[in-house]
Structure formats: C-alpha cells, structure tokens
Design an enzyme around this catalytic site. Structure first.
Site, PDB file in Angstrom:
ATOM      1  N   ARG A  91      25.568  83.921  -1.518  1.00  0.00           N
ATOM      2  CA  ARG A  91      25.404  85.304  -1.984  1.00  0.00           C
ATOM      3  C   ARG A  91      25.919  85.367  -3.418  1.00  0.00           C
ATOM      4  O   ARG A  91      27.070  85.032  -3.693  1.00  0.00           O
ATOM      5  CB  ARG A  91      26.219  86.249  -1.113  1.00  0.00           C
ATOM      6  N   HIS A 180      23.689  95.632  -2.994  1.00  0.00           N
ATOM      7  CA  HIS A 180      23.386  95.628  -1.547  1.00  0.00           C
ATOM      8  C   HIS A 180      21.910  95.325  -1.307  1.00  0.00           C
ATOM      9  O   HIS A 180      21.357  95.696  -0.262  1.00  0.00           O
ATOM     10  CB  HIS A 180      23.676  96.985  -0.868  1.00  0.00           C
TER      11      HIS A 180
END
Ligand code: AMP
Length: 395
Positions: A91, A180
């Site tokens: 990530r 997000h």
C-alpha cells in the site's frame, strides 16, 4: 499464488497473506513499535490461535524478517518456504498524478514515489522503507505498488482544481488527489455486483466513515469527485481531523495564541474532528454514543457534514442509484447510518429498514425494497483489493 500484502507505517507494519486464486486469508498480523523499545509482533494464522510475541525490531528490515519467519515457522507457520509467496503488494499512500493504477515496482517507480513524498511526507517514505526491506529479504519476488490516490485520478479538472492562482497547480501540483481509493474502488465495484447491474451504468456514492473519513462519487465506473484533498485533512469531520474549514481560521488562531503554522496543523490533524467537537471526550464514535451533551454535539455535526456531502455528490452526478456505508463507523454505527439517511435523505426516496439496519459489520441492504435509492452496508477489504491488483499484474 500467495500474495503478501504490506501496509507499512513509520513505526508499524500490517500484513496479510492472501491466496489469490481462492481469495482466502491465509494469515495476518501486525508489527508494532518498530525502532522503539517494547516492539512486538502479532501473528494470526487463519483458523488458528493468535500469537503475540515481544521481539526487538531495530528497523523495518528486522520487522519484515520476523514476519517471514512467522509465516514459515515449522509449527505455527502457514507456508513451507518463501518460494510459496508469489508477489508482494504494497500500500502506497500518494501516487500524485503519475499513477492512475497499480504498477510493478521498478527503480523508476521508486523514484516517482520518492518524488511524491512532498505531498505525503509522513507516509510515502515509510511505505518505501517497507518496499526496500522486502526487496532485500525476498530477492526476485515481484513487488507491486497499489496507491491510495489512484482510483481518484479519473476526477475531472473542475473537481480537482482549487480556486487559487492556477500557477500553484502548474508549479507544485497543488490539487485535490483524494485518498482511501482502494476502499472506494472495492466498495463501489461490490455495490454493482450486489445490485446485479453493470458498474458502468451506475451512479454510486461511497461513504468511507472510519477514524479517517472520506466520501466519493462514482459515475459510470469512474470516480468524479471525492472529499479528501491534496492531503487527507479536507472534507468530512473525522476522528481527530477537522475536515473543511475557513482557511482564515489559521491566521486568526496564529495571531491569538502566537502559534506557528506547524502547531496549528497539529491541532487540525490531531486535536480536532469529533475529538475536538466533543471537548476532548473521544475520537472513538462508540464513546460519543454515551448520551452526553458533548458526544451528541460531535455526532450531530458529523452527520450534518456527511449528509451535506452526499447531497453535493447527488448534484455532481445529477442523481444517485446507491449509497454505500463502509469502514469502522459506516459498518458498525447503527445510529449514524440511521441519522444520515432518515433525517436527511428522504428526498432521494430512501426509507431505512430499521431491522436490517441493526446489523453490524456485514454486507446488507438497509433501505426498504421500495426505496428509490438503495442504501448498502459493505464491509471494506483493502487488503483483498491490493492482493487482487497485485495478482492481476504478476500472474
Ligand atoms: P477504521 O478507521 O475504519 O478502522 O474505524 C475505526 C473507528 O470505527 C473507531 O475509532 C470507532 O470510532 C468506529 N467504530 C468501531 N466500531 C464501532 C461501533 N460498534 N459503533 C460505532 N463506531 C464504531
């Protein structure tokens, strides 16, 4: 193929091992207090007992080594050797304008991530440390970067530009990026599957309401707006972040209390949001639902802001087919969901099925069958989304 998903912060590291074919979780865990006294690793093999172990971790490389040792441990591990890990999905918080999708990590990609560090000084360098540590310990295993910002790169200019002199966009790339993204991507696709309609035919609003909160508008399969901006500070009221405010407040507080911009940024990031609004009661929504005046004040403001954003995204898309709730608050707070929908969204033809809305943490439609706009609760799964995107690039 097993995919190792790594979410690396400055002093912590979360990981999951996911079988990409079955999409089942093989194991997950967390390294905490890396480089600080008292570091520990938590390891949970799927279906097995959680193991918590104190272990010194001077740096991220030592932490990753402990993760690999745990995964391959003879007694409690889940794979026989590292050869059974086909790829690592990382990530990465900020991909700037360079990355509109996940990508295999090369030296050039690492440089591009470094170049974006200006925009995410706390996150990108920490994410890269995780990449370096994995590369050193798993030579030859492909590494993939999955960006929090990538999903929002489809936003049109009118949604991402700030109304400040255009040269700031040209010179420094000051614009809205949104975050997000992996969650908004996953939840909006899942919504289309649940509704049984093509993703490209739908107008979907995703409310990712957690400690960090953001909302996005997805029209015909493309993100067209989102509430977080150049940094995650903009938009909704969050656990400790203020979200939108009049920028003149910064100068006002600076003058009144002789504070620096840095100090005020800390207040806006760490002492504001529902924590600030509740007079310091809590940033955790469970504590705010204790019947206190302070908690109610914070919750009301949070609901009001979120409902306003939903309304603005209905306008931006000229309609909406489904509204989705996800993340800690969205998946669990019956009261927040009910207040947003029942007090503010009747005009969209929404009625809440009060019984269905009692459920927490599971995928469920909480609008009544005759509601014109569907309201869905969809637990997010960012790790699975990262594993999917990683597998798609390396298989
Ligand atoms: P996240 O950032 O997505 O992990 O969400 C974490 C937040 O979810 C916590 O800080 C809580 O405020 C909230 N949360 C978790 N469980 C509940 C619950 N049962 N009711 C209300 N809020 C919850």
């Amino acid at each position: 193929m097993n995919i190792l998903v790594i979410n690396c912060g400055s002093s912590s590291l979360k990981f999951q091992l996911i079988d990409a074919q079955t999409e089942k979780l093989t194991a997950k865990g967390l390294c905490e207090r890396i480089g600080i006294n008292g570091s520990q690793i938590t390891f949970s093999p799927a279906g097995g007992e959680k193991i918590v172990r104190q272990a010194p971790m001077a740096d991220h490389k030592e932490a990753i080594q402990l993760v690999l040792d745990a995964l391959t441990d003879e007694k409690t591990g889940v794979v026989k050797s590292l050869n059974e890990i086909g790829a690592v999905g990382h990530r990465i918080v900020h991909g700037g304008e360079k990355f509109a999708e996940a990508t295999v990590i090369t030296p050039e990609v690492k440089q591009a991530i470094r170049d974006c560090a200006d925009l995410a000084p706390l996150h990108n360098p920490a994410n890269l440390i995780g990449v370096d540590a994995c590369e050193a310990l798993m030579p030859g295993v492909p590494m993939v970067a999955v960006f929090d910002t990538a999903f929002h790169q489809t936003m049109p200019e009118e949604a991402y530009l700030y109304a400040i002199p255009y040269r700031y966009y040209e010179t420094y790339k000051i614009r809205r990026y949104g975050f997000h993204g992996t969650s908004h991507d996953y939840v909006s696709h899942r919504a289309a599957e649940i509704l049984g309609k093509p993703y490209e035919d739908l107008k979907i609003i995703v409310c990712h309401l957690g400690n960090g909160a953001s909302i996005s508008a997805v029209k015909n399969g493309r993100c067209v707006d989102t509430s977080m901006g150049m940094t995650p500070l903009e938009g909704l009221i969050m656990g400790t972040r203020s979200g939108d405010l009049d920028p003149a407040i910064l100068e006002f507080i600076a003058n009144k209390e002789e504070k620096s911009i840095g100090e005020i940024m800390t207040i806006l990031n760490k002492e504001s949001g529902v924590l600030g609004l509740s007079g310091g009661l809590s940033s955790d929504f469970r504590d705010l639902e204790n019947g206190s005046v302070e908690g109610a004040r914070a919750l009301k403001a949070f609901v009001h802001r979120t409902a306003k954003y939903i309304g603005s995204y209905v306008a931006a898309m000229n309609g909406v087919d489904a509204i989705c709730f996800t993340a800690g608050v969205g998946e669990n707070s019956v009261n927040v969901r009910n207040a947003i929908c029942s007090e503010h969204l009747g005009y969209l033809g929404i009625t809440i099925d009060q019984e269905a809305n009692q459920k927490r943490g599971e995928e469920i439609e909480i609008s009544t069958p005759d509601s014109r706009t569907k309201v869905l609760v969809i637990p997010t799964n960012e790790e699975l989304a990262i594993a999917r995107q990683t597998y798609a690039l390396v298989k």
